[in-house]
Scaffold this motif. Structure first.
Motif, short mmCIF file in Angstrom:
data_model
loop_
_atom_site.label_atom_id
_atom_site.label_comp_id
_atom_site.label_asym_id
_atom_site.label_seq_id
_atom_site.Cartn_x
_atom_site.Cartn_y
_atom_site.Cartn_z
N ALA A 9 -33.11 -10.36 19.73
CA ALA A 9 -31.92 -10.00 20.50
C ALA A 9 -31.58 -8.54 20.27
N ILE A 10 -31.09 -7.87 21.29
CA ILE A 10 -30.64 -6.50 21.16
C ILE A 10 -29.13 -6.48 21.31
N GLY A 11 -28.46 -5.74 20.47
CA GLY A 11 -27.00 -5.69 20.52
C GLY A 11 -26.49 -5.15 21.84
N PRO A 12 -25.42 -5.73 22.38
CA PRO A 12 -24.88 -5.25 23.66
C PRO A 12 -24.52 -3.77 23.63
N GLU A 13 -23.96 -3.31 22.50
CA GLU A 13 -23.59 -1.91 22.40
C GLU A 13 -24.82 -1.01 22.43
N LEU A 14 -25.87 -1.42 21.73
CA LEU A 14 -27.11 -0.65 21.70
C LEU A 14 -27.75 -0.63 23.09
N PHE A 15 -27.80 -1.79 23.72
CA PHE A 15 -28.38 -1.92 25.06
C PHE A 15 -27.63 -1.03 26.05
N SER A 16 -26.31 -1.09 26.02
CA SER A 16 -25.49 -0.30 26.94
C SER A 16 -25.60 1.19 26.66
N PHE A 17 -25.76 1.56 25.39
CA PHE A 17 -25.87 2.98 25.05
C PHE A 17 -27.04 3.62 25.78
N TYR A 18 -28.22 3.01 25.70
CA TYR A 18 -29.40 3.60 26.34
C TYR A 18 -29.28 3.55 27.87
N ARG A 19 -28.75 2.47 28.40
CA ARG A 19 -28.59 2.39 29.85
C ARG A 19 -27.57 3.42 30.34
N SER A 20 -26.56 3.68 29.54
CA SER A 20 -25.53 4.64 29.95
C SER A 20 -26.09 6.06 30.03
N LEU A 21 -27.18 6.32 29.32
CA LEU A 21 -27.84 7.63 29.39
C LEU A 21 -28.70 7.78 30.64
N GLY A 22 -28.86 6.68 31.39
CA GLY A 22 -29.70 6.71 32.58
C GLY A 22 -31.06 6.09 32.39
N LEU A 23 -31.30 5.47 31.20
CA LEU A 23 -32.58 4.80 30.94
C LEU A 23 -32.54 3.40 31.56
N ASN A 24 -33.47 3.11 32.47
CA ASN A 24 -33.51 1.81 33.15
C ASN A 24 -34.09 0.76 32.20
N LEU A 25 -33.32 0.43 31.17
CA LEU A 25 -33.74 -0.51 30.13
C LEU A 25 -33.39 -1.94 30.55
N LYS A 26 -34.36 -2.83 30.46
CA LYS A 26 -34.18 -4.22 30.85
C LYS A 26 -34.71 -5.13 29.74
N GLN A 27 -34.38 -6.42 29.86
CA GLN A 27 -34.85 -7.40 28.88
C GLN A 27 -35.80 -8.39 29.53
N LEU A 28 -36.73 -8.88 28.72
CA LEU A 28 -37.60 -9.97 29.16
C LEU A 28 -37.68 -11.00 28.05
N TYR A 29 -38.10 -12.18 28.41
CA TYR A 29 -38.32 -13.25 27.43
C TYR A 29 -39.73 -13.77 27.66
N GLY A 30 -40.48 -13.90 26.59
CA GLY A 30 -41.86 -14.35 26.75
C GLY A 30 -42.44 -14.89 25.47
N GLN A 31 -43.67 -15.35 25.58
CA GLN A 31 -44.40 -15.91 24.45
C GLN A 31 -45.88 -15.60 24.61
N THR A 32 -46.60 -15.65 23.51
CA THR A 32 -48.05 -15.50 23.57
C THR A 32 -48.65 -16.57 24.47
N GLU A 33 -48.15 -17.80 24.34
CA GLU A 33 -48.70 -18.92 25.11
C GLU A 33 -48.47 -18.77 26.61
N ALA A 34 -47.48 -17.97 27.01
CA ALA A 34 -47.20 -17.74 28.43
C ALA A 34 -47.96 -16.53 28.96
N PHE A 35 -48.69 -15.85 28.10
CA PHE A 35 -49.19 -14.51 28.35
C PHE A 35 -48.00 -13.61 28.69
N LEU A 36 -47.04 -13.65 27.80
CA LEU A 36 -45.84 -12.85 27.71
C LEU A 36 -44.71 -13.30 28.64
N TYR A 37 -44.69 -12.87 29.91
CA TYR A 37 -43.50 -13.01 30.73
C TYR A 37 -43.16 -14.47 31.05
N VAL A 38 -41.91 -14.84 30.77
CA VAL A 38 -41.31 -16.07 31.28
C VAL A 38 -40.13 -15.70 32.17
#
Length: 664
Positions: A365-394
């Motif tokens: 998990a990434i902290g909401p404040e940390l996540f918002s800090f980078y996005r507020s600078l203009g970085l198009n930061l997103k989250q994903l959830y995945g597993q090795t068994e899924a070949f990453l992306y779920v």
């Protein structure tokens, strides 16, 4: 569920050949060596891999054989995987920092016959356990330094294997055989075996098919509109599914360039030089970067500090809205534009983020404040959830639907359902594994009769269709009085503070919650330097009374936050301690992907856990440690234990869905 691209080329070597044909002069791989960036085009890479395949065939590599790949990110190690897949053999990447015992287990379990490694360090590990690896016939190496006087009967430079393969291709029969091997590759071929991080026990070999890998990568390349003008810095561990998916698979599908850093120590400077357009980092990396930025600002002049904090305040208020294209007052846009000129752009340039178009984080998990800090600078930061068994992306967050408290909806062609009763998340995806290598029993436990894969994580969909992950399903428990106890949720709240590097929560079946913590040596060490606190080691700093005061403040803030959530108030932290050593993967306390092995830690530090619950104010412990060269040692300490204040609850029971933790 197969994508259109998968129908055109269903193996990675075929994609390599397609890229050589369609974008032959475009850069495919870069590597910084001795301070100089070297580049290979797609056409050059295809010729190298073709010759490498011929050289491996001469060493006896055949369809279905396993070849280990061990080291940091290097073009020739990526080419090893491509050349093996060309011959329909199966690469098995291994974590470069694995101790000899861990490496021996994977190589023996997989039955590898050839290993391709980076340098002398990895060669020495393999030679030290040669008696345990009777199937290992040849070791190939990329960097020759220090290996001149070794026995080279079964030890070969990768460059010479490629050169010998190039000579062999002059023989028409060999060339025809190599070409036929490529053409014979099928979507159903096992493309790679990736070993899990081993959070709950021995690592398991996840078997992924060529067609599934290509189909999954094709879907996400389209999802994020990646193309051959993009570039990534390939610094993630070769053995981790994240590197194999985000860099290797997506790179071959999209045709973008994979740049390999000179070393782990130069990643940040190399990132700045390359200026990638697609970037992935776990939350820990973003946390460390922000910690370093804040430390540097503390040491800056008063005018710079005031300007920085002023414009960061502007960004926090308006930055994300501007990034998402929402209506913003003209005055705010002008203030943000000035901040871009004076603070945001220089900061992103210093971090190597200037050209990033798409960035992801996952793993924890990434902290909401940390996540918002980078996005507020203009970085198009997103989250994903995945597993090795899924070949990453779920799941993944589409542009315009990005929130800190979810991991997004299902990615294209992925189906997700939540199991009634347990709340466990199950999925079916294009790239999902076919099974665990040599472990049909575990495969049967993980796969449902209708083809869904059990994640082991508990979660739910919110009203917008975005997935929220609470914790590992088996870890969500209850205190003795019945209050909900989600340890990861509590641990993530603690790790949002830069001074806290790791947290391990205890409480299942107990009267109350307690935690064991690691401080972040960089952040707390900088505080110590600025406040004239003298210390000689991590152990001494971790046990300092003033450090305990700081951490006590953080624990109190977490308790206040939990108390404000009526359903979580019963999980407030009553007692805590700061461990005398940093949790380490070499000691089995963390996985190789830096995830806490909570059960192992509870056993290893049993005297401390007992002291947390018997009212003791301190406890003695001696802990065995493993050094980088495999030698063992011991650290003894008397660890202090402190009480924390419990705050009145806002009222209610259970767990609030709206405030459930998100994980990745």
């Amino acid at each position: 569920m197969a994508s259109q691209a998968a129908a055109v080329a269903d193996t990675f070597p075929k994609l390599l050949q397609r890229n050589a044909r369609e974008r032959g002069t475009r850069p495919a791989f870069r590597h910084k060596d001795l301070g100089i960036w070297q580049s290979w085009s797609w056409a050059e890479a295809e010729r190298e891999v073709r010759a490498y395949a011929a050289g491996l065939e001469a060493l006896g590599l055949r369809q279905g054989d396993r070849i280990a790949v061990i080291g940091n990110n290097r073009p020739r190690l990526y080419w090893t995987m491509l050349a093996a897949q060309w011959l329909r053999a199966i690469p098995v990447p291994v974590y470069a920092d694995s101790v000899a015992e861990e490496m021996a287990y994977v190589l023996d379990h997989a039955g590898v016959s050839i290993a391709a490694v980076q340098d002398q360090e990895q060669v020495d590990k393999l030679l030290s356990m040669s008696e345990r690896l009777p199937a290992l016939n040849h070791v190939l190496y990329d960097e020759p330094r220090g290996l001149r006087d070794y026995d080279h009967r079964t030890l070969h430079p990768i460059s010479e294997v490629i050169a010998s393969g190039r000579e062999r291709l002059d023989d028409r029969a060999v060339a025809a055989r190599i070409e036929a091997a490529l053409a014979a590759g099928e979507a159903a071929d096992i493309s790679i075996i990736l070993y899990t991080s081993g959070t709950t026990g021995r690592s398991k070999g996840v078997m992924l098919t060529a067609g599934g890998c290509v189909a999954a990568a094709s879907d996400t390349v389209a999802f994020d509109r990646l193309g051959d003008r993009d570039e990534v810095l390939a610094y993630l561990p070769l053995a981790w599914v994240g590197d194999h998916y985000l860099n290797y698979a997506q790179g071959l599908v999209a045709g973008f360039c994979m740049a390999c850093p000179e070393s782990a120590e130069t990643v940040q400077s190399d990132l700045k030089e390359i200026g990638p357009s697609f970037y992935f980092a776990p939350p820990r990396v973003f946390e460390n970067l922000l910690t370093r930025v804040m430390i540097r600002m503390e040491d800056a002049g008063a005018l710079k500090r005031r300007m920085f904090h002023h414009f960061i305040g502007v960004a926090k208020r308006w930055g994300e809205a501007i990034l998402d294209g929402k209506p913003v007052p003209l005055r705010a846009r002008l203030a943000y534009g000035l901040g871009e000129l004076l603070v945001y752009a220089p900061l992103k340039n210093a971090l190597g983020f200037s050209n990033i178009r798409v960035a992801y984080t996952a793993g924890e998990a990434i902290g909401p404040e940390l996540f918002s800090f980078y996005r507020s600078l203009g970085l198009n930061l997103k989250q994903l959830y995945g597993q090795t068994e899924a070949f990453l992306y779920v799941t993944a967050q589409p542009d315009g639907e990005i929130r800190a408290d979810t991991v997004g909806p299902a990615t294209p062609n992925v189906s997700i359902r939540i199991e009634e009763g347990s709340g466990e998340v199950l999925y079916r995806s294009p790239g999902q594994f076919t099974g665990y290598y040599k472990d049909d029993e575990k495969t049967a436990e993980t796969m449902t009769a209708d083809g869904y894969v059990r994640t082991g994580d508990a979660g739910f969909f919110d009203e917008t269709g975005h997935l929220k992950i609470i914790d590992r399903a088996k870890d969500v428990g209850r205190l003795s009085a019945g209050a909900l106890f989600p340890p990861k949720y509590i641990e993530n709240k603690l790790k949002f503070f830069p001074n806290i590097k790791e947290a391990v929560a205890f409480g299942q079946g107990r009267d109350h919650v307690t935690v064991a913590l690691n401080i972040d040596l960089t952040a707390v060490g900088n505080w110590a330097e600025r406040n004239n606190v003298v210390y000689a080691s991590y152990q001494e700093l971790a046990g300092h009374d003033l450090v305990y005061d700081i951490i006590a403040g953080h624990v109190d803030e977490v308790n206040r936050s939990l108390a404000s959530e009526p359903q979580m108030a019963g999980a407030q932290i009553k007692r805590f301690l700061i461990l005398h050593k940093e949790l380490d993967a070499d000691d089995g306390e963390l996985t190789r992907t830096q995830k806490v092995r909570r059960g192992f830690i509870a056993e290893r530090y049993a005297p401390l856990v007992a002291a947390l619950y018997d009212g003791s104010t301190e406890a003695d412990i001696t802990t065995e440690v493993t050094f980088e060269d495999g030698r063992k040692g011991a650290i003894s300490a008397r660890v202090k234990i402190r009480d924390a204040a419990i705050h009145p609850a806002a009222g209610g029971t259970g767990i609030s869905e709206g405030k459930a933790a998100r994980a990745a």
